[in-house]
Motif scaffolding. Structure first.
Motif, PDB file in Angstrom:
ATOM      1  N   ARG A 117       0.822  -1.209   0.000  1.00 27.02           N
ATOM      2  CA  ARG A 117       0.000   0.000   0.000  1.00 27.02           C
ATOM      3  C   ARG A 117       0.856   1.259   0.000  1.00 27.02           C
ATOM      4  NH1 ARG A 117      -3.030  -2.971   3.799  1.00 27.02           N
ATOM      5  NH2 ARG A 117      -2.116  -1.784   5.530  1.00 27.02           N
ATOM      6  N   LEU A 165       0.978   6.607  -6.562  1.00 28.27           N
ATOM      7  CA  LEU A 165      -0.175   7.482  -6.749  1.00 28.27           C
ATOM      8  C   LEU A 165       0.089   8.902  -6.209  1.00 28.27           C
ATOM      9  CD1 LEU A 165      -3.026   5.044  -5.735  1.00 28.27           C
ATOM     10  CD2 LEU A 165      -2.228   5.597  -8.031  1.00 28.27           C
ATOM     11  N   SER A 219      -1.567  11.562  -8.268  1.00 31.10           N
ATOM     12  CA  SER A 219      -3.011  11.584  -8.081  1.00 31.10           C
ATOM     13  C   SER A 219      -3.371  12.135  -6.715  1.00 31.10           C
ATOM     14  CB  SER A 219      -3.570  10.171  -8.229  1.00 31.10           C
ATOM     15  OG  SER A 219      -3.369   9.699  -9.551  1.00 31.10           O
ATOM     16  N   SER A 227     -12.509   4.395  -3.722  1.00 32.82           N
ATOM     17  CA  SER A 227     -11.287   3.858  -4.332  1.00 32.82           C
ATOM     18  C   SER A 227     -11.015   4.499  -5.682  1.00 32.82           C
ATOM     19  CB  SER A 227     -11.425   2.329  -4.494  1.00 32.82           C
ATOM     20  OG  SER A 227     -11.680   1.712  -3.256  1.00 32.82           O
ATOM     21  N   LEU A 230      -9.272   7.906  -5.494  1.00 29.94           N
ATOM     22  CA  LEU A 230      -7.844   7.910  -5.229  1.00 29.94           C
ATOM     23  C   LEU A 230      -7.025   7.692  -6.496  1.00 29.94           C
ATOM     24  CD1 LEU A 230      -7.677   5.896  -1.866  1.00 29.94           C
ATOM     25  CD2 LEU A 230      -7.412   8.357  -2.199  1.00 29.94           C
ATOM     26  N   VAL A 231      -7.575   7.020  -7.506  1.00 29.32           N
ATOM     27  CA  VAL A 231      -6.804   6.739  -8.728  1.00 29.32           C
ATOM     28  C   VAL A 231      -7.346   7.512  -9.917  1.00 29.32           C
ATOM     29  CG1 VAL A 231      -6.165   4.454  -7.916  1.00 29.32           C
ATOM     30  CG2 VAL A 231      -8.262   4.743  -9.229  1.00 29.32           C
ATOM     31  N   GLN A 237     -10.265  -1.473  -0.185  1.00 31.14           N
ATOM     32  CA  GLN A 237      -9.826  -0.399  -1.075  1.00 31.14           C
ATOM     33  C   GLN A 237      -8.520  -0.768  -1.780  1.00 31.14           C
ATOM     34  OE1 GLN A 237      -9.627   3.143   1.301  1.00 31.14           O
ATOM     35  NE2 GLN A 237     -11.797   3.655   1.016  1.00 31.14           N
ATOM     36  N   GLN A 238      -7.641  -1.453  -1.016  1.00 32.29           N
ATOM     37  CA  GLN A 238      -6.387  -1.876  -1.624  1.00 32.29           C
ATOM     38  C   GLN A 238      -6.642  -2.826  -2.785  1.00 32.29           C
ATOM     39  OE1 GLN A 238      -3.701  -3.674   1.126  1.00 32.29           O
ATOM     40  NE2 GLN A 238      -2.098  -4.036  -0.381  1.00 32.29           N
ATOM     41  N   ILE A 255      -8.104  -0.677  -5.766  1.00 29.08           N
ATOM     42  CA  ILE A 255      -7.088   0.182  -6.378  1.00 29.08           C
ATOM     43  C   ILE A 255      -6.118  -0.640  -7.200  1.00 29.08           C
ATOM     44  CG2 ILE A 255      -5.130   1.688  -5.842  1.00 29.08           C
ATOM     45  CD1 ILE A 255      -6.750   2.721  -3.465  1.00 29.08           C
ATOM     46  N   ASN A 256      -5.738  -1.846  -6.659  1.00 24.74           N
ATOM     47  CA  ASN A 256      -4.786  -2.693  -7.370  1.00 24.74           C
ATOM     48  C   ASN A 256      -5.377  -3.156  -8.690  1.00 24.74           C
ATOM     49  OD1 ASN A 256      -2.766  -4.585  -8.052  1.00 24.74           O
ATOM     50  ND2 ASN A 256      -2.395  -5.057  -5.901  1.00 24.74           N
ATOM     51  N   MET A 260      -5.602  -0.138 -11.154  1.00 27.45           N
ATOM     52  CA  MET A 260      -4.286   0.288 -11.641  1.00 27.45           C
ATOM     53  C   MET A 260      -3.712  -0.751 -12.602  1.00 27.45           C
ATOM     54  SD  MET A 260      -3.543   3.250 -10.586  1.00 27.45           S
ATOM     55  CE  MET A 260      -1.821   3.247 -11.051  1.00 27.45           C
TER      56      MET A 260
END
Length: 779
Positions: A549, A556, A559, A636, A639-640, A670-671, A674-675, A678
């Motif tokens: 993370r 990020l 961002s 989420s 964040l990206v 969320q991790q 996001i993964n 991305m």
């Protein structure tokens, strides 16, 4: 009648003897005397016949009374009748009647009385003198009485001897039958009556073979031929009793011939051998059964004398080149020929010890077959003793235990392997029989529980080691066992005597035995190290996820800076606008207040962004709470969002309504999102000739599970990489670590969901996962 015949002959002889010298008697009296004597004999015979017709079987008293009456009548007639009639000769009938009683003394006394009455009658007669003829008559009467008495006494002696012999024949248990050459029965003793059931008076004059329905072993003519040639015949035949029962007879025939050698009668001595024949048949059947049983026994049966000579009994010895029936062989040479040289000393020692102690013999050795192969044999023997307690014979059996030896060796190896495998894997075996609850533990189970191997396993011993917090769980599983639940699977803790904690995992299943009883067979695994390793791995995964993370936050940065700079710039702009509204000659307080409210909202938004970033960067334990899945996905994406703009990715969002409620850790989920987003954005960097589009959606896959879909239009997933996509340290990026998707799978599975990847026909990749929805009861 025999008596009368003898009497007639005697009187005739006496008459011829007396007539010659008597010259003094007048010649004219001789014809009269002869006529009177013939008349007297004729009357005597008639009286004797009538007496025997009237009294067929008189007793002694009746005969005496009849003799007394007859004697009195003769005496009276002799006194009253004229002298020229020789009535006194009728006294012979009195003597014969008394002689029939069988008493010699009574016969002699009666004869004496008759002689006295003969001589007394003339004295009492009305005639005063005795002429010559009357005297002759008296003399002849006395002679007749004397001769009759003598013959009767001799006949009594012969009859007594004959009766005694008949009594002796009746005393024997054998059936003695005499029959003539026409098979008519002439003699039938008591043994014959008992054997065949017919009384003598019914059997006499009957045909022996018709009466008993004789069945000869050969043709009757052959038996008769042998009897006439040899004079004897012995054999067995079948006859039928009076009650219809067929019996087997051992018959001995002897032929009686007269003085001319002509066959006159047959003497048959019979014995009932039906029971003996049945016993012989049963004995033969038992012998046949015993022989069959000995042949059916899967062992080499042998007998031995006290000095060691061995005699094989059944055909099992054929395989060892010693056939039964060859006679006794020297035991020492026999065993030296058959027994393996390495086993011979031990066998001889065991045999000598058994002989010396007089106890049972038992040993094991290898015996050589005809084909040269040795097979293990279990040898045992028991001594047979006489009435004095001395051993006269040994009986033994050699049982082939080659397969059992091999099985024992395999079982020993298997048990050793199992024990060593259980020791290395720290897995013990526990079996429990129902319904009594009897337990069996392996050696490793004793070690896991920390008990000595000599204690009796029980549920109380298990509960004594169970952690107090897990006692209820163990008791509940025991109740399930008693209820015959098909399978048991529990994990609990043990408190050892040194206060250390062990984690164990017990699995068992219910099985039925051939006896009909049920039994649980299970494995008890010591998973303490696995638990410790799992906890360490969890901590490592948590640290790795934290590092990931933080690394992701570093990636990020632009961002995050963009997201944070926007509310800060809005705060600055709203602050300047509020100042301008306040610096007017006539301050516009409403506009200024609105600008300040916007600034406050922008500052709070910046604070939320910073809080989420700090949460993802913090190292802490997972915290599960009820979450809105749509809001979680939206947070989420925020964040990206700047990264997506930089990669020129067009984003489409499609949320299901109403939003699913899930239970989980916000930061970890969320991790995952996001993964996945991305990875999709990076996969579309190298894609050319197509629009870069990403589609993020939420769905309900069923009533219990929510569905999150992340779809891109990148290069897709090759078939070779599809199966390894979620493996640790597998990556297709030159600078990648290969742990992102592995962590995502661990997080999703820890939340009770599943994650997978697909390559649709139109291209790109679809990464999706499911999560259980919250039903209001999960916390």
């Amino acid at each position: 009648m025999l008596y009368i015949a003898l009497l007639t002959e005697s009187v005739a002889d006496f008459r011829g003897y007396a007539s010659a010298p008597n010259t003094s008697i007048s010649s004219h009296t001789a014809p009269v005397l002869q006529a009177q004597l013939r008349c007297a004999l004729h009357v005597a015979v008639k009286v004797h016949r009538r007496a025997f017709k009237q009294v067929r079987r008189p007793d002694a008293r009746a005969l005496r009374i009849l003799a007394a009456a007859l004697g009195a009548a003769v005496f009276a007639a002799d006194v009253l009748m004229p002298r020229h009639i020789a009535l006194a000769v009728l006294y012979v009938l009195v003597v014969l009647l008394v002689a029939m009683t069988g008493s010699r003394r009574t016969t002699l006394v009666t004869a004496s009385i008759c002689v006295a009455l003969t001589l007394l009658a003339p004295a009492l007669s009305h005639l005063s003198c005795l002429n010559g003829d009357a005297g002759v008559h008296r003399a002849l009467s006395v002679i007749a009485i004397a001769a009759t008495t003598l013959i009767a006494l001799r006949h009594q002696t012969s009859t007594a001897r004959l009766i005694e012999q008949i009594h002796l024949l009746n005393l024997t248990h054998d059936a003695i039958v005499v029959y003539d050459m026409k098979d008519r029965i002439a003699f039938w003793n008591h043994g014959a009556e008992s054997l065949y059931g017919w009384p003598a008076h019914r059997a006499l004059r009957q045909s022996i073979h018709e009466l008993t329905q004789t069945r000869f072993p050969a043709a009757p003519e052959e038996v008769r031929k042998v009897l006439l040639q040899v004079g004897r015949w012995d054999g067995e035949l079948e006859r039928t009793r009076y009650d219809g029962k067929v019996i087997t007879i051992a018959c001995r025939l002897a032929l009686l011939r007269d003085e001319r050698g002509e066959p006159r009668a047959v003497l048959s001595t019979d014995n009932d051998i039906t029971c003996r024949k049945d016993l012989q048949a049963q004995l033969q059947r038992k012998q046949d059964e015993m022989s069959a049983m000995l042949e059916a026994i899967p062992g080499m049966i042998w007998a031995s004398t006290h000095d060691g000579d061995v005699e094989p009994v059944n055909r099992r010895w054929d395989a060892f080149d010693i056939a039964p029936g060859n006679g006794a062989q020297n035991g020492r040479s026999l065993w030296r020929t058959l027994v393996h040289p390495h086993d011979l000393p031990g066998l001889e020692n065991d045999w000598r010890a058994a002989v010396a102690a007089g106890s049972a013999f038992e040993s094991t050795a290898r015996l050589r077959r005809k084909d040269g192969l040795y097979r293990w044999m279990h040898m045992c023997a028991e001594p047979l003793r006489d009435t004095a307690g001395q051993i006269v014979r040994w009986y033994g059996i050699n049982t082939d235990i080659e397969e059992r030896k091999c099985a024992d060796e395999k079982l020993e190896r298997s048990e050793a392997f199992l024990a060593e495998g259980q020791r290395l894997s720290r897995t013990g075996s526990i079996a429990m029989k129902l319904p009594d609850g009897e337990m069996l533990w392996s050696q490793e189970a004793y070690r896991i529980f920390g008990y000595a191997a000599n204690v009796v396993p029980s549920m109380d011993l298990i509960l004594a080691r169970t952690h107090p917090e897990d006692v209820a769980l163990v008791r509940q599983s025991y109740r399930q066992v008693l209820a015959e639940t098909p399978s048991i699977d529990i994990e609990h803790r043990l408190v050892m005597p040194d206060r250390s904690i062990k984690h164990v995992h017990y699995v068992a299943h219910l099985s039925a035995r051939q006896s009909g009883r049920f039994e649980y067979v299970g494995a008890l695994m010591d998973v303490t190290e696995a638990k410790q390793t799992e906890e360490a791995l969890t901590r490592s995964m948590a640290e790795l996820a934290h590092v990931t993370r933080v690394t992701m936050l570093g990636e990020l940065t632009a961002s995050i800076a963009h997201e944070v700079s926007q509310p800060i710039a809005a705060v600055v702009t709203c602050g300047h606008a509020a100042l301008r509204w306040l610096d007017r000659p006539q301050p516009d307080l409403a506009e200024a207040r609105e600008a300040i409210d916007k600034a406050i909202r922008s500052a709070k938004r910046a604070s939320d962004i910073v809080w989420r970033i700090r949460s993802m960067a913090q190292k802490r334990d997972p915290t599960h709470a009820e979450l809105d899945l749509n809001a979680l996905v939206d947070e989420s994406i925020e964040l990206v969002l700047h990264e997506l703009h930089d990669h020129q990715v067009e984003l489409d969002i499609d949320f299901v309504w109403p939003p699913p409620r899930i239970n989980g850790d916000r930061v970890q989920l969320q991790q995952v999102l996001i993964n996945l987003i991305m990875n999709g954005a990076q996969a579309m960097v190298s894609a050319t000739g197509r629009a870069k589009r990403m589609w993020v959606a939420t769905r309900m896959i069923d009533a219990q599970h929510a569905h999150v879909i992340v779809k891109d239009s990148g290069i897709g997933i090759s078939a070779a990489h599809a199966e390894r996509l979620f493996e640790a340290f597998f990556t297709t990026k030159s600078e990648g670590m290969g742990i992102g998707l592995s962590i995502c799978r661990s997080i999703v599975e820890a939340h009770g969901g599943q994650i997978w990847a697909e390559s649709p026909p139109e291209g790109g990749a679809v990464l999706q996962f499911t999560l259980p929805v919250c039903d209001g009861r999960q916390q």
